[in-house]
Design a protein around this motif. Structure first.
Motif, PDB file in Angstrom:
ATOM      1  N   VAL A 150      -1.554  -0.845  -4.111  1.00 20.90           N
ATOM      2  CA  VAL A 150      -2.803  -0.182  -3.837  1.00 20.90           C
ATOM      3  C   VAL A 150      -2.412   1.354  -3.237  1.00 20.90           C
ATOM      4  N   PHE A 151      -2.968   2.181  -4.197  1.00 23.23           N
ATOM      5  CA  PHE A 151      -2.674   3.601  -3.723  1.00 23.23           C
ATOM      6  C   PHE A 151      -3.658   4.438  -2.969  1.00 23.23           C
ATOM      7  N   ILE A 152      -3.165   4.867  -1.843  1.00 22.88           N
ATOM      8  CA  ILE A 152      -4.418   5.632  -1.049  1.00 22.88           C
ATOM      9  C   ILE A 152      -3.773   6.816  -0.759  1.00 22.88           C
ATOM     10  N   LYS A 153      -4.840   7.890  -1.221  1.00 17.06           N
ATOM     11  CA  LYS A 153      -4.496   9.200  -0.824  1.00 17.06           C
ATOM     12  C   LYS A 153      -4.852   9.661   0.254  1.00 17.06           C
ATOM     13  N   VAL A 189      -6.176   5.447   8.751  1.00 16.05           N
ATOM     14  CA  VAL A 189      -5.864   6.179   7.697  1.00 16.05           C
ATOM     15  C   VAL A 189      -7.009   7.086   7.062  1.00 16.05           C
ATOM     16  N   ASP A 201      -8.797   8.383   4.270  1.00 10.03           N
ATOM     17  CA  ASP A 201      -8.782   8.254   3.017  1.00 10.03           C
ATOM     18  C   ASP A 201      -9.676   9.207   2.318  1.00 10.03           C
ATOM     19  N   GLN A 253       1.018   0.061 -10.398  1.00 13.33           N
ATOM     20  CA  GLN A 253      -0.612  -0.347 -10.309  1.00 13.33           C
ATOM     21  C   GLN A 253      -0.742  -1.880 -10.823  1.00 13.33           C
ATOM     22  N   GLU A 305     -10.241   4.741   7.480  1.00 13.95           N
ATOM     23  CA  GLU A 305     -10.459   3.362   7.679  1.00 13.95           C
ATOM     24  C   GLU A 305      -8.929   2.883   8.521  1.00 13.95           C
ATOM     25  N   THR A 306      -9.338   1.414   8.683  1.00 13.28           N
ATOM     26  CA  THR A 306      -8.181   0.952   9.438  1.00 13.28           C
ATOM     27  C   THR A 306      -7.415   0.081   8.550  1.00 13.28           C
ATOM     28  N   LEU A 307      -6.065  -0.113   8.546  1.00 11.41           N
ATOM     29  CA  LEU A 307      -5.278  -0.808   7.396  1.00 11.41           C
ATOM     30  C   LEU A 307      -4.367  -1.503   8.329  1.00 11.41           C
ATOM     31  N   LEU A 347     -10.135   9.884  -0.832  1.00  9.66           N
ATOM     32  CA  LEU A 347     -10.819   9.413  -2.048  1.00  9.66           C
ATOM     33  C   LEU A 347     -12.059   8.655  -1.580  1.00  9.66           C
ATOM     34  N   LEU A 348     -11.980   8.120  -0.543  1.00  7.84           N
ATOM     35  CA  LEU A 348     -13.236   7.393   0.050  1.00  7.84           C
ATOM     36  C   LEU A 348     -14.052   8.477   1.018  1.00  7.84           C
ATOM     37  N   ARG A 349     -13.108   9.462   1.321  1.00  4.46           N
ATOM     38  CA  ARG A 349     -13.929  10.369   2.397  1.00  4.46           C
ATOM     39  C   ARG A 349     -14.319   9.763   3.650  1.00  4.46           C
ATOM     40  N   TYR A 380       0.823  -1.399  -0.075  1.00  3.75           N
ATOM     41  CA  TYR A 380      -0.042  -0.023   0.081  1.00  3.75           C
ATOM     42  C   TYR A 380       0.908   1.252  -0.019  1.00  3.75           C
TER      43      TYR A 380
END
Lengths: 193, 736
Positions: B372-375, B392, B394, B367, B401-403, B396-398, B347
């Motif tokens: 996986v690219f997470i902004k 994190v 994210d 890619q 999240e937990t990674l 892009l997901l607004r 990631y």
């Protein structure tokens, strides 16, 4: 835990064109180009669909109506700077949702496509529009069916007048139906592989 | 040069002959300026015209030339004669082209004005050549063409290799006992060949072997530079080694000391220190090189690895700048995870991905490999049951999240591994061994380190002269100059190596390096008249002038770039070039005849930087932009050479105003000589007092910034100044 890649990997492997999803760079040109965006018609656009796949949000994506809203205008494909076949990916995801049974039973496009339209066309080899419309209107039973019919009657009469609607159901089968059937069988066979 | 014989040649081509009274110009040269040989030709730059000049030079003994034709920026190759005394008078650009559209009503007056302009330019050109002597190139029997490369990493190795390949001797000094630098510790490198998608094997071993195979490269390991004295061609470098001090005479230096990784201990907010499984990119490289991508905490396979980009970079609290190579390095490291484990997940948590040029394909490759690219931002790093839990946000997901990962790799940034100094606070240190230890320990009056501009990187003009530092003959390459990756560092090192070769060759000919490449002149100091004011030693943008114990200037000709800043600074007028002096420009200013006040023909003098403003003016001339016929332009080597004496000369001889056109200064300076225009502005701030003593308005002198792109506005700016002056009325000194 988010970003578990098992769902993404299944999509890359099993959904038609699904492997392209990993190539998305999240610029958002697709969502910005989608004519349905301004209508507020979808829960999220192609960019967000793809990021959710990569984030492992299986239930949310496959159960959503997002990819069922695509009208195949191909705006996104034309504009994607990475050359992703976005329209096809979205259709592939929709189909994958059906295959895996994750699609919501109430999803109207899914119902229309997989039941009404498919059965209609497979039976004779071509679409019989009168039967197709009636089947669709009465899909939820007689009560809603009648109100649907009443609501659409002016449109239907207009189409009749301009000879856009054939009231007599298509009987029999198209010419060369056997060949059409063979094609379908072959497609099913290929897909099973 | 007692037997100087001047020839003046006027070209009548390109419309000059149609627009101007050539006979009158010949009178100016012959009668007023007493030039012995005056001729005109319809096409001076053609074979016939050139033969005419050549014939006079061989036959008549003409050895100094005034060529009145087009701009000195044109036909340089054609007008190349065996003389070091020449001036080009720009009749075509500065007179004919800018004074083209005569107003029908007073065409006669216009034509008179235009001829006056031509006459004045020719007068000034003749005066310039009269005051000019042939420069003798500086020579020293001790000149060396060897080049010292500081740093044995990928940049230094490449520089040494390129120097050796070009046939010069390189001395490579490495402070540790092994060559290769940071790259030696890397598993693989990013792509440098088509299709640019996948990492490549590390080339450092091959590069080291190549360098060690050259007989013309001397490698000094465990070396520490304790003294760098002298000047280009004559640098004496002392290198401390375990087996004693080594002394080397070299012509130039390439400084390739590389970078220091940013201290990860300062990155507590990214979890550094909270778990042994939070590591840096270089530590991860070492793991991959050893073939063991495992958790540091318990040695279990690290199949899930997150890479945190901008680990301190572009963060006002840490490094304000982008380190340029970390996006690509992290993409490469992500591939290590996927290569090591078929079910590995990588990631990349980023702010913005920066993959310039071909590296966009490398991004695609990463890619495609499934990275996986997470902004987003890492908000919390905690040790969970199955590894590290990253919280994190994210973007892009607004959502947050937990990674869960096994390792978190921080892509820390680059800091220059080179001490520099703020040039605005000149170190008032005397050269000597007692100064504190720096990378080069330069014996320069302005301090032992290279001057910086921003973030501690050595200053260089990042577009025009990227490898040049403010110390002639010392070229910085690789991440010591600005953050960069391996491929860029290798290109950079080649560039710096070539600049160093250019420097030693120019020095050997007694010529300047950029921006006055090939100039043989250099300033001479009439030290007996020096008052030890130290302005020249402090103001020289290149630190060319040291000081003796009494404060007298000790000039190093090969450090000099011939800008003349010292000349403009000197209040005693003791500094001059053979072909450029305070007296020369002053005489030109005074030689021009001022029309009577009643004629209502004001005269406006423009001192113009030859590097930027003058080409802009030439371009404006090419566009036939109408310039006021009252203006006379004198190009200067640099605004830094502007002497206040000339302003006083102009004012006292009746010029109505003086406009100075220099380059932009400040942090984003465009001055070819770094500080010339800035120093001119400082000097000018003192001129209003001088003007007051003459009872003149300070508005008669103005300085503006003009850059080379200003062709469309430069003439407007001059015309505006002429218009503003008309409100002040004529200079009262005209009558005297």
């Amino acid at each position: 835990m988010a970003y578990n890649l098992s769902f993404a990997r299944k999509v890359y492997k099993n959904a038609e064109m699904g492997h392209w999803i990993k190539m998305c760079m999240q610029c958002g040109v697709c969502s910005g180009s989608c004519p349905l965006g301004p209508l507020g018609a979808w829960e999220f656009g192609p960019r967000e669909i793809f990021q959710r796949v990569r984030a492992g949000k299986e239930e949310e994506i496959l159960g959503s109506g997002a990819m069922w809203m695509c009208t195949s205008c191909y705006n996104c494909i034309v504009r994607c700077p990475r050359g992703l076949p976005i329209t096809h990916i979205v259709h592939g995801l929709a189909r994958y949702a059906v295959e895996t049974g994750k699609v919501k039973p109430t999803q109207p496009t899914a119902r229309f496509a997989t039941k009404v339209f498919w059965n209609n066309i497979v039976k004779t080899g071509r679409v019989g529009e009168a039967a197709l419309s009636m089947h669709l209107y009465f899909i939820d039973g007689i009560g809603t069916g009648i109100s649907n019919v009443l609501e659409m009657k002016d449109v239907a009469l207009g189409m009749l007048k301009s000879k856009r609607l054939n009231p007599i159901p298509f009987r029999g089968k198209i010419k060369g139906y056997d060949g059409f059937k063979k094609m379908l069988d072959k497609a099913f066979e290929l897909e099973k592989k | 040069m007692a037997d100087k014989k001047i020839g003046c040649y006027i070209c009548t081509g390109c419309g000059i002959g149609d627009a101007l009274d050539i006979a009158a110009l010949e009178v100016v040269a012959k009668k007023e300026q007493k030039i012995p040989v005056v001729k005109n030709h319809a096409m001076l730059c053609g074979a016939e015209g050139l033969a005419l000049i050549q014939k006079d030079m061989t036959g008549e003994g003409v050895n100094a030339l005034v060529i009145a034709a087009c701009s000195p920026r044109e036909q340089g190759e054609a007008f190349r004669f065996d003389t070091r005394i020449m001036d080009r008078v720009s009749l075509r650009e500065l007179v004919v082209w800018v004074h083209e559209q005569a107003d029908q009503k007073d065409a006669d007056t216009f034509e008179e004005d235009r001829n006056m302009a031509a006459g004045d330019y020719l007068t000034m050109g003749c005066m310039r050549v009269k005051k000019m002597n042939a420069p003798e190139p500086f020579q020293d029997p001790g000149f060396s063409k060897d080049i010292l490369v500081v740093g044995g990493g990928v940049s230094g190795l490449t520089a040494a290799r390129e120097i050796a390949k070009a046939g010069y001797k390189a001395i490579l000094v490495e402070k540790s006992d092994a060559l290769g630098g940071h790259v030696a510790g890397m598993h693989q490198v990013s792509a440098s060949k088509p299709p640019y998608r996948d990492p490549q094997p590390n080339p450092i071993g091959q590069l080291i072997a190549e360098v060690e195979g050259f007989k013309s490269i001397e490698v000094i390991r465990n070396g520490d530079i304790i003294n760098t004295a002298g000047a280009p061609g004559l640098f004496d470098v002392t290198i401390k080694t375990p087996s004693g001090d080594e002394n080397r005479r070299v012509g130039a230096l390439v400084v390739a000391t590389g970078f220091k990784p940013y201290d990860p201990a300062k990155l507590g907010h990214l979890g550094h220190g909270s778990s042994p499984d939070v590591i840096t990119g270089l530590e991860f490289e070492a793991m991959a090189k050893a073939g063991k991508i495992v958790r540091k905490s318990d040695g279990q396979p690290a199949k899930r690895v997150a890479f945190a980009l901008c680990a301190g970079q572009r963060d006002a609290a840490h490094l304000e700048y982008c380190s340029s190579a970390c996006c690509i390095a992290s993409m490469k490291q992500a591939r290590y995870v996927q290569d090591a484990y078929a079910d590995g997940s990588a990631y990349v948590i980023f702010q913005e991905i920066r993959t310039p040029g071909q590296m966009e394909d490398f991004y695609r490759g990463a890619q495609d490999a499934g990275t996986v690219f997470i902004k987003g931002d890492i908000q919390k790093v905690a040790t969970g049951s199955g590894g590290l839990d990253l919280e994190v946000k994210d973007k892009l997901l607004r959502s947050t999240e937990t990674l869960q990962v096994d390792l978190l790799v921080l892509a820390t940034g680059m800091e220059p591994n080179l001490d520099t100094q703020d040039p605005n606070v000149p170190a008032p240190v005397k050269p000597g061994p007692e100064t504190s230890h720096t990378t080069l320990n330069l014996q320069y009056r302005q301090g032992p380190s290279l001057p910086n501009l921003k973030y501690g990187f050595a200053d260089s003009h990042f577009i025009c002269f990227p490898y040049e530092t403010r110390r002639t003959g010392i070229y910085v390459a690789g991440p010591a100059r600005r953050p960069m990756g391996i491929a860029a560092a290798m290109t950079d090192a080649s560039g710096a190596a070539l600049k160093a070769i250019q420097a030693v060759e120019s020095v050997a000919r007694g010529a300047a390096v950029h921006p006055r490449a090939g100039d043989l002149s250099y300033p001479s100091f009439r030290v007996e008249a020096c008052t030890q004011c130290k302005r020249c030693t402090e103001e020289c943008p290149f630190g060319a002038i040291n000081e003796d114990d009494k404060g007298n200037p000790l000039f190093n000709p090969t450090r000099c770039r011939r800008c003349g800043t010292c000349m403009g600074a000197c209040p005693q007028k003791i500094i001059s070039f053979a072909n450029y002096s305070v007296d020369m420009i002053g005489s030109m200013v005074k030689e021009v005849t001022m029309p009577e006040e009643d004629d209502e023909k004001p005269r406006v003098l423009v001192f113009c930087c030859e590097n930027d403003a003058y080409p802009a003016l030439d371009m404006a001339a090419r566009n036939r932009t109408p310039l006021s016929t009252y203006v006379r332009v004198i190009p200067l080597r640099c605004m830094g050479s502007m002497s206040l004496v000339w302003i006083a000369d102009a004012m006292s001889s009746g010029w109505d105003g003086v406009l100075l056109m220099g380059c932009r200064h400040g942090d984003d300076y465009q001055c070819h000589n770094v500080r010339g225009s800035a120093l001119a502005e400082i000097r000018l701030s003192k001129v209003s007092e001088t003007l007051k003593t003459l009872q003149l308005e300070s508005a008669r002198v103005r300085m503006i910034e003009v850059n080379i792109m200003d062709a469309n506005v430069v003439v407007d700016k001059i015309n505006q100044f002429v218009e503003d002056l008309s409100e002040l009325g004529p200079n009262p000194f005209k009558e005297f």
